[in-house]
Design an enzyme around this catalytic site. Structure first.
Site, mmCIF file in Angstrom:
data_model
loop_
_atom_site.group_PDB
_atom_site.id
_atom_site.type_symbol
_atom_site.label_atom_id
_atom_site.label_comp_id
_atom_site.label_asym_id
_atom_site.label_seq_id
_atom_site.Cartn_x
_atom_site.Cartn_y
_atom_site.Cartn_z
ATOM 1 N N TYR A 192 -43.297 -1.701 -0.421
ATOM 2 C CA TYR A 192 -42.874 -2.770 -1.317
ATOM 3 C C TYR A 192 -41.371 -2.913 -1.470
ATOM 4 O O TYR A 192 -40.854 -4.022 -1.471
ATOM 5 C CB TYR A 192 -43.481 -2.530 -2.716
ATOM 6 C CG TYR A 192 -42.858 -3.359 -3.817
ATOM 7 C CD1 TYR A 192 -43.185 -4.706 -3.975
ATOM 8 C CD2 TYR A 192 -41.917 -2.810 -4.701
ATOM 9 C CE1 TYR A 192 -42.596 -5.478 -4.977
ATOM 10 C CE2 TYR A 192 -41.327 -3.578 -5.701
ATOM 11 C CZ TYR A 192 -41.667 -4.901 -5.835
ATOM 12 O OH TYR A 192 -41.091 -5.660 -6.817
ATOM 13 N N GLY A 241 -32.001 -4.238 -7.478
ATOM 14 C CA GLY A 241 -31.558 -4.089 -8.850
ATOM 15 C C GLY A 241 -31.048 -5.393 -9.398
ATOM 16 O O GLY A 241 -30.145 -5.993 -8.819
ATOM 17 N N CYS A 251 -31.895 1.327 -7.247
ATOM 18 C CA CYS A 251 -30.677 0.533 -7.120
ATOM 19 C C CYS A 251 -30.302 0.252 -5.679
ATOM 20 O O CYS A 251 -30.871 0.791 -4.749
ATOM 21 C CB CYS A 251 -29.523 1.279 -7.774
ATOM 22 S SG CYS A 251 -29.857 1.734 -9.471
ATOM 23 N N SER A 263 -44.169 -10.205 -1.527
ATOM 24 C CA SER A 263 -44.307 -8.897 -0.880
ATOM 25 C C SER A 263 -45.648 -8.711 -0.168
ATOM 26 O O SER A 263 -45.759 -7.898 0.742
ATOM 27 C CB SER A 263 -44.075 -7.787 -1.907
ATOM 28 O OG SER A 263 -44.704 -8.104 -3.118
ATOM 29 N N ASP A 313 -49.402 -5.908 -1.843
ATOM 30 C CA ASP A 313 -48.891 -4.611 -1.377
ATOM 31 C C ASP A 313 -49.329 -3.457 -2.269
ATOM 32 O O ASP A 313 -49.537 -2.350 -1.786
ATOM 33 C CB ASP A 313 -47.359 -4.654 -1.291
ATOM 34 C CG ASP A 313 -46.741 -4.949 -2.640
ATOM 35 O OD1 ASP A 313 -46.652 -6.133 -2.995
ATOM 36 O OD2 ASP A 313 -46.398 -4.001 -3.353
ATOM 37 N N ASN A 317 -27.985 5.504 -6.022
ATOM 38 C CA ASN A 317 -29.378 5.057 -5.959
ATOM 39 C C ASN A 317 -30.237 6.307 -5.937
ATOM 40 O O ASN A 317 -30.116 7.111 -5.028
ATOM 41 C CB ASN A 317 -29.615 4.210 -4.695
ATOM 42 C CG ASN A 317 -31.087 3.873 -4.473
ATOM 43 O OD1 ASN A 317 -31.503 3.653 -3.352
ATOM 44 N ND2 ASN A 317 -31.882 3.837 -5.519
ATOM 45 N N GLY A 318 -31.084 6.433 -6.943
ATOM 46 C CA GLY A 318 -31.965 7.612 -6.994
ATOM 47 C C GLY A 318 -32.076 8.131 -8.406
ATOM 48 O O GLY A 318 -31.614 7.494 -9.351
ATOM 49 N N CYS A 332 -41.982 11.026 1.410
ATOM 50 C CA CYS A 332 -42.396 11.379 0.059
ATOM 51 C C CYS A 332 -43.504 10.401 -0.294
ATOM 52 O O CYS A 332 -43.284 9.186 -0.308
ATOM 53 C CB CYS A 332 -41.253 11.247 -0.940
ATOM 54 S SG CYS A 332 -41.834 11.497 -2.638
ATOM 55 N N CYS A 379 -38.914 7.790 1.028
ATOM 56 C CA CYS A 379 -39.921 7.212 0.127
ATOM 57 C C CYS A 379 -40.858 6.276 0.894
ATOM 58 O O CYS A 379 -40.425 5.271 1.463
ATOM 59 C CB CYS A 379 -39.191 6.451 -0.963
ATOM 60 S SG CYS A 379 -40.230 5.339 -1.914
HETATM 61 P P1 AMP Z 1 -49.147 -4.968 -11.415
HETATM 62 O O1 AMP Z 1 -50.443 -4.879 -10.725
HETATM 63 O O2 AMP Z 1 -49.098 -5.887 -12.563
HETATM 64 O O3 AMP Z 1 -48.657 -3.634 -11.821
HETATM 65 O O4 AMP Z 1 -48.080 -5.556 -10.376
HETATM 66 C C1 AMP Z 1 -48.037 -5.044 -9.094
HETATM 67 C C2 AMP Z 1 -47.061 -5.825 -8.298
HETATM 68 O O5 AMP Z 1 -45.717 -5.541 -8.709
HETATM 69 C C3 AMP Z 1 -47.149 -5.414 -6.841
HETATM 70 O O6 AMP Z 1 -47.855 -6.384 -6.164
HETATM 71 C C4 AMP Z 1 -45.734 -5.352 -6.366
HETATM 72 O O7 AMP Z 1 -45.432 -6.535 -5.675
HETATM 73 C C5 AMP Z 1 -44.898 -5.270 -7.598
HETATM 74 N N1 AMP Z 1 -44.316 -3.925 -7.782
HETATM 75 C C6 AMP Z 1 -44.715 -2.753 -7.266
HETATM 76 N N2 AMP Z 1 -43.933 -1.740 -7.664
HETATM 77 C C7 AMP Z 1 -42.988 -2.271 -8.453
HETATM 78 C C8 AMP Z 1 -41.864 -1.745 -9.173
HETATM 79 N N3 AMP Z 1 -41.570 -0.458 -9.165
HETATM 80 N N4 AMP Z 1 -41.102 -2.618 -9.889
HETATM 81 C C9 AMP Z 1 -41.395 -3.923 -9.913
HETATM 82 N N5 AMP Z 1 -42.444 -4.486 -9.260
HETATM 83 C C10 AMP Z 1 -43.242 -3.673 -8.544
#
Ligand code: AMP
Length: 491
Positions: free
Chosen positions: A267, A35, A8, A308, A371, A109-110, A458, A261
């Site tokens: 990301y 969020g 969040c 990203s 990323d 947030n957490g 972390c 984190c």
């Molecule tokens: P996928 O390979 O389908 O799991 O999607 C990965 C992509 O989702 C990454 O390139 C990130 O940009 C994005 N991503 C990474 N972590 C999260 C997260 N916790 N929630 C939403 N999107 C994420």
């Protein structure tokens, strides 16, 4: 019970005379990426606290008419993101408790890691607590002295602060809190500082006194014209109820262990955010530069997966000398990630979000920088799209190590059985994604790119080293659900 995962954005402002609801709106809008499920704020004029929250984006929940009705000199706000399944009005924040002279609000947030033990201490029956944030509000509320008529306003003044000093040492896990009562805002960062939280100042003008701001990320300060002062320290509690701020350390020294984190750098945070003293964008660009030194490959074009993956792609191009260009266009009206309950719907979501630039891609050997890979759904659909657009070769480069372990500290992740890097070998991933080659940034390079010497992180999602024991519910076929407390990698 308390399975809502919170990734969040939190915000708080103390600024007599200024339009605090509007400032909170702008701050939350800058934190929208943290969020997108619900948004809310609580505003106080010194007597009355008004809370307004609802499901949806910040711009859906608030409009000018609503904001102009929210009058006061201090406010807190929250944007919430959890899994679609636990998306619920009841979990929208700020949480409010009507105790003491008026009550208090809390934005979190957490993710806490000792919720069951805390719920027991609070004498709450299973099912009564809707989220771990709600549980903390309940514990705090129980600490307030009886609201006797003879207690003066001054005697009430320290109630929330006292309650926090009692309760915080018992709370474990990840928490950046912004709280408020009728007269003050308070910011708290857990002793590991898992989630970010920073402090800013609104300078005095001819019209207004000096004010103070708390925010998950520094762009929320920039957008309202506040000056970034510093990140709160892990284990620090800051109380703002006038021109000066006070800092208190409610946690025992032995619990202080900075572990911001590492995925915030990869990301989660905005690229224009300052974390550990550096702008995140620069760190992401260095990640790409270092990635280019690992397993070099010939190519015609380096492209980032919007948005990203873009800073790391810039860095990769710089590091490799291969030209940078765009290969995909993102529909800018689609939120950060299209969150849908099934794999098939998620794959369709990618089509809705990204479209290839065919002339840039056709016949080219493209180096695609992203990323992270979590489930692999987005990535697989994106690679298919590039192939259909005529890419001759696709070399995937990921600016973080393999994501193998779920986060229990505030980033919403699927469980291990859905994490691609946890269930497949590198060769299997190459085959599944249908790429010509794949390389992940090493952890050493990631830390080097962040360039915060001596800083703690972390990295549980990448290494399985969980710095605070976590409760994991493991479903064993044919057997009841068991809870495992683990200090390192849970099963
Ligand atoms: P996928 O390979 O389908 O799991 O999607 C990965 C992509 O989702 C990454 O390139 C990130 O940009 C994005 N991503 C990474 N972590 C999260 C997260 N916790 N929630 C939403 N999107 C994420």
């Amino acid at each position: 019970m308390m399975d809502a995962k919170e990734a969040c954005g939190v915000f708080g402002v103390y600024a007599p005379g200024r339009p605090v609801a509007h400032l909170t709106f702008d701050g939350l809008y800058a934190l929208q990426h943290r969020g997108q499920e619900s948004a809310g704020m609580a505003v106080s004029d010194g007597d009355l606290i008004t809370v307004m929250k609802d499901m949806g984006l910040v711009t859906t929940v608030f409009d000018e008419r609503k904001l102009s009705g929210l009058r006061g000199h201090l406010a807190i706000g929250h944007t919430r993101y959890s899994t679609a399944g636990s998306s619920d009005w009841i979990n929208a924040q700020p949480v409010f408790r009507g105790v003491g002279r008026t009550g208090f609000g809390l934005a979190h947030n957490g993710n806490l890691t000792n919720t069951d033990a805390l719920a027991e201490q609070a004498n709450m029956l299973p099912g009564l607590v809707s989220s771990d944030s709600d549980l903390v509000a309940e514990l705090l509320g129980q600490q307030f002295p009886p609201d006797l008529p003879e207690r003066t306003r001054a005697e009430h003044a320290a109630d929330l602060e006292q309650a926090l000093i009692e309760v915080l040492p018992k709370v474990e896990g990840a928490f950046s809190f912004v709280l408020m009562d009728a007269d003050r805002i308070i910011g708290v960062r857990d002793p590991n500082g898992f989630r970010p939280l920073c402090l800013g100042r609104l300078d005095a003008t001819d019209e207004f006194d000096q004010g103070w701001v708390l925010a998950s990320e520094s762009p929320a300060l920039d957008v309202i014209g506040a000056t970034f002062i510093r990140e709160l320290e892990p284990g620090e509690m800051v109380i703002i109820d006038g021109k000066e701020i006070r800092s208190v350390r409610p946690f025992p020294n032995e619990r202080l262990d900075p572990r911001l984190c590492i995925f915030e750098f990869v990301y989660f945070a905005r690229p224009d955010t300052t974390l550990y003293g550096n702008e995140v964008h620069g760190a992401r660009r260095r990640m790409g530069q270092l990635l280019a030194t690992q397993r070099p490959v010939d190519g015609d074009l380096v492209m980032g997966v919007p948005e990203s993956g873009v800073p790391a792609a810039e860095g990769y191009a710089l590091g490799s000398g291969i030209p940078y260009g765009q290969g995909l266009v993102k529909n800018r009206y689609i939120g950060r990630t299209f969150i849908a309950p099934t794999q098939a719907e998620r794959a369709n979501g990618v089509r809705r979000k990204l479209n290839p630039l065919r002339e840039n891609i056709a016949g080219k050997r493209v180096i695609v920088v992203d990323d992270s890979i979590v489930r692999g759904t987005t990535t697989r659909a994106m690679v298919k799209m590039l192939r259909e657009a005529g890419a001759a070769e696709i070399h995937l480069r990921i600016s973080s190590p393999p994501f193998q372990w779920p986060c229990y500290y505030g980033i919403d992740t699927p469980d291990r059985t859905e994490l691609l890097a946890a269930i497949k070998t590198l060769d299997e991933i190459v085959e599944y994604l249908d790429v010509d080659s794949l390389e992940y940034l090493t952890l050493e390079h990631l830390v080097q790119a962040i360039d915060a010497p001596g800083a703690g992180f972390c990295d549980a999602c990448l290494t399985g080293n969980y710095p605070v024991p976590v409760q994991v519910k493991v479903e064993l076929t044919g057997r009841p659900t068991v809870t495992v407390a683990a200090g390192s990698a849970p099963a």
